[in-house]
Every structure is written in C-alpha cells, then in structure tokens.
Design a protein around this motif. Structure first.
Motif, mmCIF file in Angstrom:
data_model
loop_
_atom_site.group_PDB
_atom_site.id
_atom_site.type_symbol
_atom_site.label_atom_id
_atom_site.label_comp_id
_atom_site.label_asym_id
_atom_site.label_seq_id
_atom_site.Cartn_x
_atom_site.Cartn_y
_atom_site.Cartn_z
ATOM 1 N N SER A 192 -15.533 -38.948 -39.774
ATOM 2 C CA SER A 192 -16.109 -40.046 -40.157
ATOM 3 C C SER A 192 -15.124 -41.050 -40.755
ATOM 4 O O SER A 192 -14.386 -40.445 -41.667
ATOM 5 C CB SER A 192 -17.462 -39.856 -40.776
ATOM 6 O OG SER A 192 -17.930 -40.891 -41.594
ATOM 7 N N PHE A 193 -15.364 -42.304 -41.008
ATOM 8 C CA PHE A 193 -14.738 -43.222 -41.879
ATOM 9 C C PHE A 193 -14.951 -42.902 -43.270
ATOM 10 O O PHE A 193 -13.809 -43.025 -44.064
ATOM 11 C CB PHE A 193 -14.885 -44.714 -41.334
ATOM 12 C CG PHE A 193 -14.117 -45.152 -40.349
ATOM 13 C CD1 PHE A 193 -12.917 -45.568 -40.075
ATOM 14 C CD2 PHE A 193 -15.116 -45.649 -39.150
ATOM 15 C CE1 PHE A 193 -12.276 -45.975 -39.051
ATOM 16 C CE2 PHE A 193 -14.328 -45.923 -38.067
ATOM 17 C CZ PHE A 193 -12.904 -46.179 -37.979
ATOM 18 N N ALA B 76 -12.250 -49.498 -40.341
ATOM 19 C CA ALA B 76 -13.277 -49.635 -39.323
ATOM 20 C C ALA B 76 -13.264 -50.924 -38.615
ATOM 21 O O ALA B 76 -13.443 -50.735 -37.502
ATOM 22 C CB ALA B 76 -14.697 -49.484 -40.008
ATOM 23 N N TYR C 102 -9.964 -50.317 -35.983
ATOM 24 C CA TYR C 102 -9.921 -49.221 -35.215
ATOM 25 C C TYR C 102 -11.325 -49.401 -34.476
ATOM 26 O O TYR C 102 -11.298 -48.874 -33.247
ATOM 27 C CB TYR C 102 -9.572 -48.018 -35.699
ATOM 28 C CG TYR C 102 -8.253 -47.999 -36.002
ATOM 29 C CD1 TYR C 102 -7.181 -48.114 -35.225
ATOM 30 C CD2 TYR C 102 -7.956 -47.943 -37.522
ATOM 31 C CE1 TYR C 102 -5.737 -47.999 -35.571
ATOM 32 C CE2 TYR C 102 -6.473 -47.753 -37.919
ATOM 33 C CZ TYR C 102 -5.435 -47.675 -36.794
ATOM 34 O OH TYR C 102 -4.017 -47.793 -37.381
ATOM 35 N N GLY C 103 -12.266 -49.593 -34.977
ATOM 36 C CA GLY C 103 -13.491 -49.796 -34.392
ATOM 37 C C GLY C 103 -14.371 -48.383 -34.481
ATOM 38 O O GLY C 103 -15.482 -48.189 -34.733
ATOM 39 N N THR C 104 -13.488 -47.289 -33.980
ATOM 40 C CA THR C 104 -14.260 -45.956 -33.833
ATOM 41 C C THR C 104 -13.129 -45.007 -34.771
ATOM 42 O O THR C 104 -11.942 -45.249 -34.581
ATOM 43 C CB THR C 104 -14.260 -45.446 -32.514
ATOM 44 O OG1 THR C 104 -13.091 -45.471 -31.708
ATOM 45 C CG2 THR C 104 -15.069 -46.375 -31.658
ATOM 46 N N VAL C 105 -13.667 -43.997 -35.200
ATOM 47 C CA VAL C 105 -12.708 -43.097 -35.780
ATOM 48 C C VAL C 105 -11.944 -42.144 -34.798
ATOM 49 O O VAL C 105 -10.886 -41.767 -35.162
ATOM 50 C CB VAL C 105 -13.842 -42.151 -36.662
ATOM 51 C CG1 VAL C 105 -14.532 -40.997 -35.656
ATOM 52 C CG2 VAL C 105 -12.979 -41.221 -37.785
ATOM 53 N N ASP C 106 -12.533 -42.223 -33.564
ATOM 54 C CA ASP C 106 -11.702 -41.634 -32.484
ATOM 55 C C ASP C 106 -10.260 -42.080 -32.464
ATOM 56 O O ASP C 106 -9.180 -41.918 -32.172
ATOM 57 C CB ASP C 106 -12.171 -41.417 -31.333
ATOM 58 C CG ASP C 106 -13.365 -40.325 -31.159
ATOM 59 O OD1 ASP C 106 -13.229 -39.312 -32.335
ATOM 60 O OD2 ASP C 106 -14.157 -40.417 -30.367
ATOM 61 N N ALA C 107 -10.410 -43.422 -32.342
ATOM 62 C CA ALA C 107 -9.222 -44.406 -32.284
ATOM 63 C C ALA C 107 -8.408 -44.453 -33.576
ATOM 64 O O ALA C 107 -6.957 -44.303 -33.331
ATOM 65 C CB ALA C 107 -9.584 -45.972 -32.126
ATOM 66 N N ASN D 127 -8.148 -41.463 -35.144
ATOM 67 C CA ASN D 127 -7.394 -40.247 -35.062
ATOM 68 C C ASN D 127 -6.133 -40.394 -34.218
ATOM 69 O O ASN D 127 -5.256 -39.735 -34.397
ATOM 70 C CB ASN D 127 -8.650 -39.300 -34.563
ATOM 71 C CG ASN D 127 -9.271 -38.534 -35.722
ATOM 72 O OD1 ASN D 127 -8.948 -38.539 -36.866
ATOM 73 N ND2 ASN D 127 -10.438 -38.647 -35.604
#
Length: 712
Positions: A212-213, A188, A191-196, A198
C-alpha cells in the motif's frame, strides 16, 4: 486552509516587463531599512542616487517586523520606504516577506518545523524554519502574501514581486510527518498503483515490496543503503514541492496584481543541488539568480562563467537578473576572500557579458548585527571613505555606460548538457566510487572550452539541440531514451558530440541498461564497455594519443573502463595499469560527416584540454579572438536583433592582454567603458584616440580590467 490543488491559468501577456521603467541595466541590491534609524534611511536614498541605483529588493525578511504579534500589523515603515524610493526614482522588487516565519508562529505551531532524515527538528533562530509540506504553514504564508499584494499591488514603486527567498536554500529536503504524507500523495499521482511503484523502485530486492502507498516513508536513516529509486523520487518530489510553494504565492500575487511580474532568486551554480531549476523556468516571469564565488577556488571566475551560462540556459537564452552577489567577502565560507576593486568589477561585468540585464548585491548597507554582519555590502561598515564604496560608484558608472546592451542575447554554437536528475542519481550511495562528483566532471570540461574562448549554452538534455554544431555530454549517468536519441541525432545530421565516462548508464528509474556500458550512447559512440575500473586515491594511469590526438599524453585518475571498439577508432590508449593497450579516448565518424567522441577516463587539465582541442578541430569550431592566446582572458559577445554586437573582454590575469585584430578578426567600433574608438588602418575620426597607440584596431585589455566594444 488553502492548499494547492492545480496550477491556475493567467494571461501572462498582461504582465509588464520588470524593467519597463528601469533605465538601461538594473543596479542595486537587497535593502533592509527596518535595520536602521530614519536618519540612515534618508542617507540611503541620497547614496543610491549618487551610485546610480535603480532597483532594490525590499522586505525579504520582514515578516516579524510587519506582524510582530499574530494579527497585529505595522505597515507604516514599509509605506514610507516605498514612497521614499519612488520619489527618488528607485524601483522595487517587493518580497512576500515569507522567507522566515516569526518566532510567535513557530512557538504556537512547532509542527510546521522541518526535520532531517534522522529525525532532528530544525528550530527557529536562523531562517527558513518551516516545512513547505505543512498545510498550516502554507496557509499562514499565503495570508501574508495576500496582505502584501493587496496593500502594494498598485504602488508605483513596485516593478517586480520577489517570492520568498532562495527557496530550498537551507532545507532542500524535509523528512517531517507532513512531508511523508505529501510524498505518498505525490507517489500515488506519479505511479497510479502500488504495483507500478514496486516495479519502478525494484522492490523485489531486499524484500522491500509495498502492499500500500500508506506503507511508504521518505528515505529516512536506515540500517544500510536506502532504495536508490526511492531516494531519487524523493529528490524529485522535494524539488516539485518547493516549486509549488513558489507557485502558490505567485498565484495569489497574480490574482491581486495581474500586471506585476513575479520571480524568486534561484541559486544556479555548481554547488546547489537540491532543486531542478529547469523545471521551474516556465513559472518565473524573469529568471533571477544568486551567485557567490568560492574563496578556495583560484579559478573561481570560471565557475562564475559556468553559473551565468547555466542561468541563461534556464532562462531559455533570454536576459536575466543577477539578484545577489557580493561586493567583497562573504561571511559563511571557512576562509572568506576579500575582493580587490578590479575583481569586484570583473565579477559583475562577467555576469552582464553572459546575459544579465541587472546587477544586484546582498546587500545595500552592511548590517551592524546578526549572522551576516561580516558579509560585504555596497555601503560597508567603513562608510563612503572606502574602496568598496568607490567600487560601488565605479560599477554604477560602468553599468550606465553599458545600458545599450540591455535586451541583447548571447549566441553559442555549442551546447553543454546539464541535468539535475542525473546529478542526484549519479551521486547516490553504493556506486562504483564515492569519489565521483557530477559538478567536478562538468566543470572540468567547461573550463577547457572556456580557456579556448568557446561560448557554451548550458542546457537541459530536453532542450532543442537542432541549432548546435557541437554538443558536450559530461557524465550524464541518467538519461531517457528520448534525450539520448536527440544527442545521437546531432551526430547523424553531421554535428559533433563529446560524451564522457559514466554516461547513459541508467534510465529514468535508475535501472541499468543491460548489454554493456555506456548504455544509451553505446551505438552512437561505437564502443562497448564490459566493466568499470575505478582507481584508488592517488592512483593514476597514462594514455598516449594518436590520430587527431597525436603527440598528446594524458595522465588520468578516478576512473577507467574496459572498453572495446564496435565501430569507433581509438585516438588514445592506456600505456599502463590494468587496461594497458585498451582505448581511453575514442572517435566514431558518421556518414553525414559528424563525429561522436568518448572520453572513458578523467584526464588532468592538460589532457582534458588536449581532447577538447582535438574535438574542436574536428568540429571546425574556434573560440573568440584572443581568448586562447592569453591565459585568463575571457571573451564573449552579446548580440541584438538589429545586428549590433558587443564584445566583452575580461582579463583575469595580472598581465596585459591584446586582442589581435588582424586578418579576418579586424576589431572596429567604440570601447564603451573608456569611450575610445577603434579603427582600421589608422584612419582616425576627429577627437578620438587609438588604444595603446595601435593603428590597426587591436584592443589592449590591461591586467585585471574589462573592455566592452560595440562593434562596427
């Protein structure tokens, strides 16, 4: 509970150098007085003084002795030990005693035990039975660290804090529930976001996309190949977590004793893969390394030299501590090797030649019981009437004679790039061949330069390459755009670069660079590979050299590539196999007079040496005098800021070798181990003698021996 949240800031200028009160070079080893009765401990101090020992590591595995039951502390034995050593003039690298939790702790809190990827729990009964990710264990470890610091932070014997021991040696990767939680937190933050995440992991493949993480796990045993970037990130996370374990204890020590330097013993060699030690370097006040040669390697002294050069690279060129090696056999290899006294001396002094300012062993006195009772020591089971003890005395004398080299540095004009992340990524599963081993490719090239007496700095790809005349890039599978550009800049400014196969293939997310291999280095090298052609076990191909490689024949295995020229010239082409007629080795010249070489296959040692010889000729580089002419002769120099230099000549062969001091290579000065003077033209000062009766400054290095010349 105390968990690390952010690095603490300390005034590092206040830290006292570890060897401020250690005369000359450090000498000693791990000392475990808790294993012995008082009469043996008293004898130990007398023997240390006789051998010239001035530095020992104490309390590394002493948690259960200091705290036999929770909250019940016994300091008396350690108080007496430090007082006794101080009175004898022996300095101490005092450990935090956290390297192995006591049985009462793991019995009361089995949740702190680590797990393998298949769920197997690693129980107490050995050592390092802990998860660095579990906050409860971290709290216990920091409490013990604080107790040690508060009691001994001002003790006059303490020269250095020794944090834990070989962190990550037995559990470089932990897959426990605590590790899973910590891994998700790390991802987390990264990458900050789970989209990043992915996008970085390419989870569109095999329906792995995360919502979700909380859904993310470590790369546990799965039905088939785990996501490769997930595996790579888990390697990164695990190395960082082990470093944080060190940092936590370091911060406690500095709050309590801010002037005492801290370190931990790294395991820098071609066999330790788990930790990215380049990322650890800035957090250690002095780099310390443990190194053991491999019994099954007839050229184990070359791997030793590589390890020493890598240690110096992690240290940024500064002198470092050899914290552990062996006087003779170890106990943990399938077939252990007993060193001769000469080999033991060569091993120690080879580390000094390449930058060590201290030589230490595991351990001082060979244990009577336990898993390492057959691991050699400075005082063996046979006692003082033994070759091992006589070697201990001889090495102590040699190190006293070499004390003046302390603080000097090795200088190299050639860098070899070495990267742990490239190692991790290149050996993931589902690759062109599972027979590829990153250290094999690194050592194959390193050995050729070693045989020619060319000193290498083994450095990270992010190291400043501006001062090097040549850069060697073995199988750098993963590389960032920034680091690839820095390599290209070497050739653009007129330097010389040698890149080998399976380099530049992927970016930092393990995503393939499209458009043809070798990806990040394609333009630099002036080639384009459309497809890998890996070879089966036992399959070989041959290539014939031309131009700078004229007359050379290469026999290669493991790897070939369908490579096309795009600005480069072929300096060797395949004679047979599926790629007959295509380039095996290429060279591209640059406008500034530099060159970029590409070795697209794995030659045998003779072929590798031929390529390196041609590359060195192109770069205008020559080795130290005598090294190439005498197989097995290792020659390297250390330099002081005042211009003084010391030439180390280490003869690993069973015949005498001579450094021919003719032409521009006149060798004059004092040989420190024998006190012999080398002079020009036979002009001999009073009360001196010429080596082997030679009148022109030649240096004879007897078979198996070491000579060290302070050059005039």
């Amino acid at each position: 509970m105390r968990r690390r949240t952010a690095p603490e800031a300390f005034d590092t200028a206040a830290v006292t150098p570890w060897n401020a009160d250690v005369p000359g070079l450090g000498y000693g080893g791990d000392y475990n007085p808790e294993q012995w009765p008082l009469d043996v401990q008293l004898e130990d101090v007398e023997l240390m003084q006789a051998a010239g020992v001035n530095l020992v590591s104490v309390a590394i595995f002493s948690w259960a002795t200091i705290e036999p039951r929770e909250g019940e502390l016994d300091w008396a034995w350690l108080d007496a030990t430090l007082d006794r050593l101080h009175a004898a003039g022996v300095r101490v690298a005092l450990a935090t005693a956290t390297a192995s939790p006591p049985p009462w702790l793991t019995r009361a809190h089995p949740e702190i035990l680590p797990r393998l990827a298949d769920g197997t729990v690693l129980h107490q009964g050995g050592r390092q039975a802990y998860s660095v990710h579990h906050p409860l264990f971290r709290d216990y470890a920091l409490t013990m660290t604080e107790r040690v610091a508060e009691r001994y932070g001002t003790h006059p014997a303490v020269a250095l804090w020794h944090v834990d021991n070989e962190i990550g040696c037995h559990v470089p990767r932990d897959y426990s529930d605590a590790a899973a939680t910590a891994f998700r937190d790390w991802l987390a933050e990264r990458y900050g976001t789970v989209d990043a995440l992915n996008e970085a992991w390419g989870t569109a493949f095999w329906s792995q996309r995360y919502g979700s993480f909380d859904d993310v796990l470590p790369p546990l045993v799965a039905p088939t190949y785990a996501n490769p970037t997930q595996q790579l990130d888990f390697d990164r996370f695990s190395s960082a977590a082990l470093l944080d374990h060190y940092r936590d204890q370091r911060d406690v020590l500095r709050r309590t004793a801010p002037t005492v330097p801290t370190t931990t013993n790294l395991m820098l060699s071609s066999g330790t893969k788990g930790m990215d030690y380049f990322a650890w370097a800035d957090d250690l006040d002095v780099i310390a390394n443990d190194h053991y040669t491999r019994a099954d390697d007839p050229q184990r002294h070359v791997e030793l030299a590589f390890s020493a050069d890598l240690t110096r690279g992690v240290a940024g060129g500064a002198p470092w501590i050899l914290m552990e090696h062996s006087t003779s056999a170890v106990n943990w290899q399938p077939r252990n090797h007993t060193k001769s006294p000469q080999e033991a001396l060569r091993n120690s002094l080879a580390h000094v030649a390449r930058g060590a300012d201290s030589v230490m062993f595991f351990q001082w006195r060979q244990s009577r019981a336990g898993a390492e009772k057959f691991h050699s020591a400075m005082v063996p089971h046979a006692g003082t009437d033994s070759d091992v003890w006589r070697t201990t005395l001889a090495l102590g004398d040699a190190l006293q004679r070499l004390g003046e080299v302390r603080g000097s540095r090795v200088r190299a004009r050639t860098a070899l790039l070495f990267d742990y992340e490239a190692w991790w990524a290149s050996e993931l599963d589902s690759h062109p061949t599972q027979a590829f081993r990153y250290p094999d490719q690194v050592l194959a090239l390193y050995r050729a330069f070693w045989e020619r007496g060319v000193t290498l700095d083994v450095v990270h790809p992010g190291h400043d390459l501006g001062g090097y005349q040549a850069v060697v890039v073995p199988s750098l599978y993963l590389v960032t755009d920034e680091h690839a550009a820095a390599v290209s800049d070497v050739a653009r400014r007129g330097g010389h670069v040698l890149v080998t196969f399976f380099s530049g293939i992927v970016d930092e997310n393990d995503h393939v660079r499209l458009g043809g291999y070798p990806g990040a280095f394609r333009d630099l090298l002036g080639v384009r590979t459309e497809e890998f052609h890996t070879l089966q076990e036992g399959e070989t191909v041959h290539a014939t050299g031309r131009g700078p490689l004229a007359g050379a024949t290469l026999t290669a295995d493991l790897w070939t590539e369908k490579t096309h020229l795009a600005g480069a010239e072929a300096v060797a082409t395949y004679d047979d196999g599926a790629l007959a007629g295509l380039p095996a080795v290429t060279r591209r010249r640059t406008a500034a007079g530099g060159s970029a070489w590409y070795l697209a296959t794995r030659p045998d040692p003779a072929g590798t040496l031929a390529v390196v010889d041609a590359f060195l000729a192109d770069a205008g580089l020559v080795g130290e005098a005598g090294a190439g002419a005498h197989p097995g002769l290792e020659v390297v120099r250390r330099h002081a800021d005042d211009g003084t230099s010391w030439l180390f000549a280490i003869n690993h062969a069973d015949t005498d070798a001579t450094l021919d001091a003719t032409g521009t290579e006149l060798l004059t000065g004092t040989e420190l181990l024998t006190g012999t003077e080398l002079v020009r033209g036979g002009e001999l000062a009073a009360d001196t003698e010429l080596v082997a009766g030679d009148a022109v400054g030649n240096l004879v290095v007897p078979a198996g021996a070491v000579r060290v010349v302070r050059e005039a």
